[in-house]
Design a protein around this motif. Structure first.
Motif, PDB file in Angstrom:
ATOM      1  N   GLU A  55     -63.070  75.235   4.417  1.00 50.36           N
ATOM      2  CA  GLU A  55     -64.520  75.043   4.376  1.00 50.36           C
ATOM      3  C   GLU A  55     -65.183  76.292   3.812  1.00 50.36           C
ATOM      4  N   ASN A  64     -71.101  76.708   4.616  1.00 45.32           N
ATOM      5  CA  ASN A  64     -71.221  75.387   5.229  1.00 45.32           C
ATOM      6  C   ASN A  64     -71.176  75.417   6.748  1.00 45.32           C
ATOM      7  N   LYS A 112     -74.043  73.308   8.743  1.00 42.05           N
ATOM      8  CA  LYS A 112     -73.666  72.173   9.584  1.00 42.05           C
ATOM      9  C   LYS A 112     -74.128  72.353  11.022  1.00 42.05           C
ATOM     10  N   SER A 129     -77.841  71.947  11.296  1.00 45.91           N
ATOM     11  CA  SER A 129     -78.214  70.545  11.046  1.00 45.91           C
ATOM     12  C   SER A 129     -78.011  69.663  12.272  1.00 45.91           C
ATOM     13  N   GLU A 130     -77.109  70.060  13.156  1.00 42.91           N
ATOM     14  CA  GLU A 130     -76.792  69.256  14.331  1.00 42.91           C
ATOM     15  C   GLU A 130     -77.795  69.419  15.467  1.00 42.91           C
ATOM     16  N   TYR A 148     -72.669  72.013   1.537  1.00 42.41           N
ATOM     17  CA  TYR A 148     -73.109  70.902   2.393  1.00 42.41           C
ATOM     18  C   TYR A 148     -74.609  70.637   2.194  1.00 42.41           C
ATOM     19  N   SER A 176     -68.800  72.463  17.334  1.00 45.12           N
ATOM     20  CA  SER A 176     -69.509  71.721  16.308  1.00 45.12           C
ATOM     21  C   SER A 176     -68.861  70.354  16.096  1.00 45.12           C
ATOM     22  N   ASN A 184     -68.080  69.002  13.391  1.00 46.47           N
ATOM     23  CA  ASN A 184     -67.056  69.011  12.342  1.00 46.47           C
ATOM     24  C   ASN A 184     -65.710  69.524  12.848  1.00 46.47           C
TER      25      ASN A 184
END
Length: 368
Positions: A30, A34, A38, A41-42, A66, A334, A336
């Motif tokens: 990754e 990102n 991420k 964004s969560e 991302y 997270s 992900n």
């Protein structure tokens, strides 16, 4: 209260590499950048994210960065403070009360710390995370009290109006980050304990992953019967049958617990939570929260969790993301870092005959 996050990714990072900026380096499959995008964004309370970039650098990696509807990308300035000022200026007509400012070169930020900062920001104008120093600190041949010398981290959270005002006031002066402005003016700052893992990547050695990785496997199966509720990964699944068990019969969480405990030879779910009256009809999420507290106390960090739910029925397609989000929240990781898959047995065995639901989990952990 509405929040906007500013993620700074316009730096060149020459100390790290003269060819690839650190924020575009690949770590564990990754891009570094990102990780921050991420995790911010969560968070539901964060309604907008401004990603500040250096366009010539960004162009080379834009297809791998991302994106989502929350994220707006803008060109940065000459220095860090210029980039922040450009982002703050962009928000003048918006109605964001609080601003989170974070360095994209800190990819190991955990949701637990981010939520903690947001919580304290509701009653404080400025919130900054810090860590204490463990080394001897010398200044002008004098040893300082290291307990009084703090290392400041990001993300930092501020009142939008106040931090924008301070940026304008100090526009022609040099400062390292936004907390400096509050200290210059002797303004009240809420300092909270940060996370020693939340390091800023400066040189390549910062990304050396020399910590021992351990793996654990968990498996569980429960029979299906009428007049029982079906819980998978802590989520209620509407269905004509449910799993039978001493607790709520959640095979996903039971397998997950065994995989986490097994990764460090810490026993199993039956040892920690035996079949007695104390745990009768308890929700499996109760057990998982206890185990997460248990492993965190031992300084064990979850890297990733791979979950395979084996069921002929019901179809779990629309529940996989919901289960993943719920488990990520409980495990303090997270989304992900968690993969949830659904499989059938092509009508073979008790699972295939819709008499049972099984689950297998593999977890990867490290010691901090």
């Amino acid at each position: 209260m509405s929040y906007c996050a500013i993620i700074l990714a316009a730096g060149k990072g020459h100390r790290y590499s003269k060819t690839i900026p650190k924020q575009y380096t690949v770590f564990d499959n990754e891009l570094i950048i990102n990780y921050s995008l991420k995790i911010f964004s969560e968070i539901n309370t964060i309604k907008k994210i401004i990603l500040v970039i250096n366009k010539p650098q960004f162009t080379k990696f834009k297809d791998r960065v991302y994106r989502n509807k929350k994220i707006t990308i803008i060109q940065g300035g000459k220095e860090r403070k210029d980039s922040v000022f450009l982002a703050l200026s962009r928000l003048q007509r918006a109605n964001y009360k609080k601003i989170l400012i974070h360095d994209a070169a800190r990819p190991f930020l955990k949701k637990k710390l981010l939520n903690k900062i947001i919580k304290f920001s509701k009653k404080n104008e400025a919130v900054i995370p810090y860590t204490s120093n463990t080394d001897t600190i010398v200044f002008k041949n004098k040893i300082l009290d290291r307990k009084k010398v703090l290392s400041i981290q990001t993300p930092q959270c501020f009142s939008y109006k106040k931090i924008f005002f301070l940026h304008k006031e100090y526009k022609n002066k040099k400062f390292s980050d936004e907390s400096s402005l509050y200290f210059y003016k002797n303004l009240k700052v809420k300092k909270i304990l940060g996370d020693y893992d939340n390091i800023k990547i400066t040189i390549k050695k910062d990304l050396n992953n020399d910590k021992k990785i351990s793996y654990g496997i968990g498996y569980d199966i429960h029979k299906l019967e009428k007049d029982y509720k079906l819980y998978l990964g802590g989520i209620y699944i509407p269905y004509s049958m449910g799993t039978v068990g001493h607790s709520d019969g959640d095979p996903v969480i039971h397998a997950l617990i065994d995989s986490l405990l097994g990764s460090k030879k810490l026993g199993d779910i039956g040892t920690l939570f035996p079949n007695n009256k104390k745990f009768k009809n308890k929700r499996s999420t109760f057990f998982l929260k206890k185990v997460i507290n248990f492993i965190e106390a031992k300084n064990i960090k979850i890297n990733n969790i791979d979950i395979n739910i084996i069921a002929q029925k019901p179809n779990l397609k629309k529940y996989k993301n919901i289960i993943s989000k719920n488990l990520a929240k409980i495990c303090n990781v997270s989304e992900n870092q968690i993969s949830v898959k659904g499989k059938t047995t092509d009508r073979l065995g008790n699972v295939g005959k819709n008499k049972a639901i099984a689950c297998e989990v593999i977890s990867s952990v490290t010691n901090n």
